[in-house]
Write a protein that holds these residues in place. Structure first.
Motif, PDB file in Angstrom:
ATOM      1  N   TRP A   1       0.970  -1.168  -0.101  1.00  0.00           N
ATOM      2  CA  TRP A   1       0.005  -0.015  -0.071  1.00  0.00           C
ATOM      3  C   TRP A   1       0.922   1.393   0.036  1.00  0.00           C
ATOM      4  CZ3 TRP A   1      -4.372  -0.081  -2.063  1.00  0.00           C
ATOM      5  CH2 TRP A   1      -5.235  -1.523  -1.675  1.00  0.00           C
ATOM      6  N   VAL A   2       1.897   1.103   0.677  1.00  0.00           N
ATOM      7  CA  VAL A   2       2.921   2.333   0.521  1.00  0.00           C
ATOM      8  C   VAL A   2       3.532   2.612  -0.832  1.00  0.00           C
ATOM      9  CG1 VAL A   2       5.443   3.268   1.406  1.00  0.00           C
ATOM     10  CG2 VAL A   2       3.707   2.298   2.928  1.00  0.00           C
ATOM     11  N   PHE A   3       3.770   1.239  -1.510  1.00  0.00           N
ATOM     12  CA  PHE A   3       4.017   1.523  -2.860  1.00  0.00           C
ATOM     13  C   PHE A   3       3.006   2.084  -3.801  1.00  0.00           C
ATOM     14  CE2 PHE A   3       3.716  -0.591  -7.208  1.00  0.00           C
ATOM     15  CZ  PHE A   3       5.018  -0.113  -7.680  1.00  0.00           C
ATOM     16  N   VAL A   4       1.628   1.731  -3.589  1.00  0.00           N
ATOM     17  CA  VAL A   4       0.783   2.168  -4.303  1.00  0.00           C
ATOM     18  C   VAL A   4       0.350   3.554  -4.136  1.00  0.00           C
ATOM     19  CG1 VAL A   4      -1.849   2.063  -4.579  1.00  0.00           C
ATOM     20  CG2 VAL A   4      -0.531   0.075  -4.484  1.00  0.00           C
ATOM     21  N   ILE A   5       0.398   4.155  -2.810  1.00  0.00           N
ATOM     22  CA  ILE A   5       0.350   5.660  -2.578  1.00  0.00           C
ATOM     23  C   ILE A   5       1.515   6.512  -3.290  1.00  0.00           C
ATOM     24  CG2 ILE A   5       0.422   7.163  -0.627  1.00  0.00           C
ATOM     25  CD1 ILE A   5      -1.189   4.983   1.112  1.00  0.00           C
ATOM     26  N   LEU A   6       2.661   5.695  -3.153  1.00  0.00           N
ATOM     27  CA  LEU A   6       3.707   6.819  -3.577  1.00  0.00           C
ATOM     28  C   LEU A   6       3.745   6.518  -5.290  1.00  0.00           C
ATOM     29  CD1 LEU A   6       7.024   5.443  -1.463  1.00  0.00           C
ATOM     30  CD2 LEU A   6       5.532   7.795  -1.552  1.00  0.00           C
ATOM     31  N   PHE A   7       3.114   5.539  -5.907  1.00  0.00           N
ATOM     32  CA  PHE A   7       2.904   5.702  -7.274  1.00  0.00           C
ATOM     33  C   PHE A   7       1.949   6.730  -7.681  1.00  0.00           C
ATOM     34  CE2 PHE A   7       0.555   4.087 -10.864  1.00  0.00           C
ATOM     35  CZ  PHE A   7       1.308   4.268 -11.714  1.00  0.00           C
ATOM     36  N   ILE A   8       0.827   6.663  -7.003  1.00  0.00           N
ATOM     37  CA  ILE A   8      -0.241   7.655  -7.379  1.00  0.00           C
ATOM     38  C   ILE A   8       0.287   9.203  -7.191  1.00  0.00           C
ATOM     39  CG2 ILE A   8      -2.318   8.526  -6.497  1.00  0.00           C
ATOM     40  CD1 ILE A   8      -3.439   5.610  -6.142  1.00  0.00           C
ATOM     41  N   ALA A   9       0.857   9.406  -6.011  1.00  0.00           N
ATOM     42  CA  ALA A   9       1.363  10.420  -5.717  1.00  0.00           C
ATOM     43  C   ALA A   9       2.395  11.193  -6.816  1.00  0.00           C
ATOM     44  CB  ALA A   9       2.273  10.575  -4.259  1.00  0.00           C
ATOM     45  N   SER A  10       3.264  10.137  -7.302  1.00  0.00           N
ATOM     46  CA  SER A  10       4.189  10.616  -8.139  1.00  0.00           C
ATOM     47  C   SER A  10       3.356  10.854  -9.681  1.00  0.00           C
ATOM     48  CB  SER A  10       5.337   9.830  -8.404  1.00  0.00           C
ATOM     49  OG  SER A  10       4.661   8.364  -8.678  1.00  0.00           O
ATOM     50  N   LEU A  11       2.444   9.890  -9.806  1.00  0.00           N
ATOM     51  CA  LEU A  11       1.767  10.043 -11.104  1.00  0.00           C
ATOM     52  C   LEU A  11       0.901  11.533 -11.097  1.00  0.00           C
ATOM     53  CD1 LEU A  11       0.898   8.789 -13.893  1.00  0.00           C
ATOM     54  CD2 LEU A  11      -1.137   7.817 -12.376  1.00  0.00           C
ATOM     55  N   VAL A  12       0.431  11.942  -9.993  1.00  0.00           N
ATOM     56  CA  VAL A  12      -0.254  13.217  -9.849  1.00  0.00           C
ATOM     57  C   VAL A  12       0.571  14.233  -9.827  1.00  0.00           C
ATOM     58  CG1 VAL A  12      -1.667  14.694  -8.548  1.00  0.00           C
ATOM     59  CG2 VAL A  12      -2.400  12.403  -8.586  1.00  0.00           C
ATOM     60  N   LEU A  13       1.639  14.159  -9.226  1.00  0.00           N
ATOM     61  CA  LEU A  13       2.879  15.246  -9.438  1.00  0.00           C
ATOM     62  C   LEU A  13       3.321  15.611 -10.550  1.00  0.00           C
ATOM     63  CD1 LEU A  13       4.711  14.882  -5.956  1.00  0.00           C
ATOM     64  CD2 LEU A  13       3.139  16.820  -6.673  1.00  0.00           C
ATOM     65  N   GLY A  14       3.674  14.501 -11.500  1.00  0.00           N
ATOM     66  CA  GLY A  14       4.087  14.576 -12.784  1.00  0.00           C
ATOM     67  C   GLY A  14       2.938  15.048 -13.867  1.00  0.00           C
ATOM     68  N   LEU A  15       1.570  14.906 -13.541  1.00  0.00           N
ATOM     69  CA  LEU A  15       0.619  15.628 -14.267  1.00  0.00           C
ATOM     70  C   LEU A  15       0.638  16.920 -13.987  1.00  0.00           C
ATOM     71  CD1 LEU A  15      -2.000  12.674 -14.274  1.00  0.00           C
ATOM     72  CD2 LEU A  15      -0.538  13.325 -16.348  1.00  0.00           C
ATOM     73  N   LEU A  16       0.776  17.355 -12.741  1.00  0.00           N
ATOM     74  CA  LEU A  16       0.581  18.703 -12.341  1.00  0.00           C
ATOM     75  C   LEU A  16       1.654  19.519 -12.946  1.00  0.00           C
ATOM     76  CD1 LEU A  16      -0.762  18.661  -8.775  1.00  0.00           C
ATOM     77  CD2 LEU A  16      -1.901  19.055 -10.915  1.00  0.00           C
ATOM     78  N   THR A  17       2.879  18.978 -12.825  1.00  0.00           N
ATOM     79  CA  THR A  17       3.948  19.878 -13.290  1.00  0.00           C
ATOM     80  C   THR A  17       4.113  19.865 -14.706  1.00  0.00           C
ATOM     81  OG1 THR A  17       5.702  17.730 -13.246  1.00  0.00           O
ATOM     82  CG2 THR A  17       5.458  19.254 -11.391  1.00  0.00           C
ATOM     83  N   GLY A  18       3.568  18.927 -15.406  1.00  0.00           N
ATOM     84  CA  GLY A  18       3.642  19.341 -17.057  1.00  0.00           C
ATOM     85  C   GLY A  18       4.619  18.686 -17.803  1.00  0.00           C
ATOM     86  N   ARG A  19       5.722  18.065 -17.122  1.00  0.00           N
ATOM     87  CA  ARG A  19       6.874  17.594 -17.568  1.00  0.00           C
ATOM     88  C   ARG A  19       6.521  16.369 -18.546  1.00  0.00           C
ATOM     89  NH1 ARG A  19      11.247  16.910 -12.947  1.00  0.00           N
ATOM     90  NH2 ARG A  19      11.845  15.508 -14.941  1.00  0.00           N
ATOM     91  N   LYS A  20       7.072  16.469 -19.672  1.00  0.00           N
ATOM     92  CA  LYS A  20       6.805  15.298 -20.539  1.00  0.00           C
ATOM     93  C   LYS A  20       7.903  13.985 -20.230  1.00  0.00           C
ATOM     94  CE  LYS A  20       4.505  17.767 -24.391  1.00  0.00           C
ATOM     95  NZ  LYS A  20       4.358  17.806 -25.672  1.00  0.00           N
ATOM     96  N   ILE A  21       7.485  12.984 -20.221  1.00  0.00           N
ATOM     97  CA  ILE A  21       8.503  11.894 -20.020  1.00  0.00           C
ATOM     98  C   ILE A  21       8.928  11.342 -21.493  1.00  0.00           C
ATOM     99  CG2 ILE A  21       8.502   9.411 -19.123  1.00  0.00           C
ATOM    100  CD1 ILE A  21       6.464  10.328 -17.041  1.00  0.00           C
ATOM    101  N   PHE A  22       7.955  11.384 -22.425  1.00  0.00           N
ATOM    102  CA  PHE A  22       8.275  10.751 -23.483  1.00  0.00           C
ATOM    103  C   PHE A  22       8.510  12.005 -24.577  1.00  0.00           C
ATOM    104  CE2 PHE A  22       5.924   7.510 -21.750  1.00  0.00           C
ATOM    105  CZ  PHE A  22       6.930   6.410 -21.356  1.00  0.00           C
ATOM    106  N   LYS A  23       9.174  11.872 -25.629  1.00  0.00           N
ATOM    107  CA  LYS A  23       9.339  12.904 -26.659  1.00  0.00           C
ATOM    108  C   LYS A  23       8.428  12.646 -27.845  1.00  0.00           C
ATOM    109  CE  LYS A  23      13.900  14.019 -25.316  1.00  0.00           C
ATOM    110  NZ  LYS A  23      15.308  14.500 -25.594  1.00  0.00           N
TER     111      LYS A  23
END
Length: 58
Positions: free
Chosen positions: A36-58
Motif C-alpha cells: 500500500w505504501v508503494f501504491v500511494i507513492l505511485f499515485i502521488a508521483s503520477l499526480v505530481l508528474g501530471l501537475l508539473t506538466g513535464r513530458k516523459i516521452f518525446k
C-alpha cells in the motif's frame, strides 16, 4: 519497494507451510503495508508528474 513486498509475501507463504503462524502473519502484514505504501507513492508521483506538466516521452 515492491520487491520487498513480494519478498515478505514469499516468506509468509513458506512460514505458513511449515506451521509458523505468528511469523506468517507478521510477514503478511509487512508485505501488505509495503504494497500500500508503494501504491500511494505511485499515485502521488503520477499526480505530481501530471501537475508539473513535464513530458516523459518525446
Amino acid at each position: 519497494m515492491i520487491t520487498w513486498a513480494f519478498g515478505f509475501f514469499i516468506v509468509a507463504i513458506i512460514a505458513a507451510l511449515f506451521g509458523f503462524g505468528g511469523i506468517a502473519d507478521a510477514a503478511a502484514g509487512i508485505a501488505q503495508f509495503l504494497f500500500w505504501v508503494f501504491v500511494i507513492l505511485f499515485i502521488a508521483s503520477l499526480v505530481l508528474g501530471l501537475l508539473t506538466g513535464r513530458k516523459i516521452f518525446k
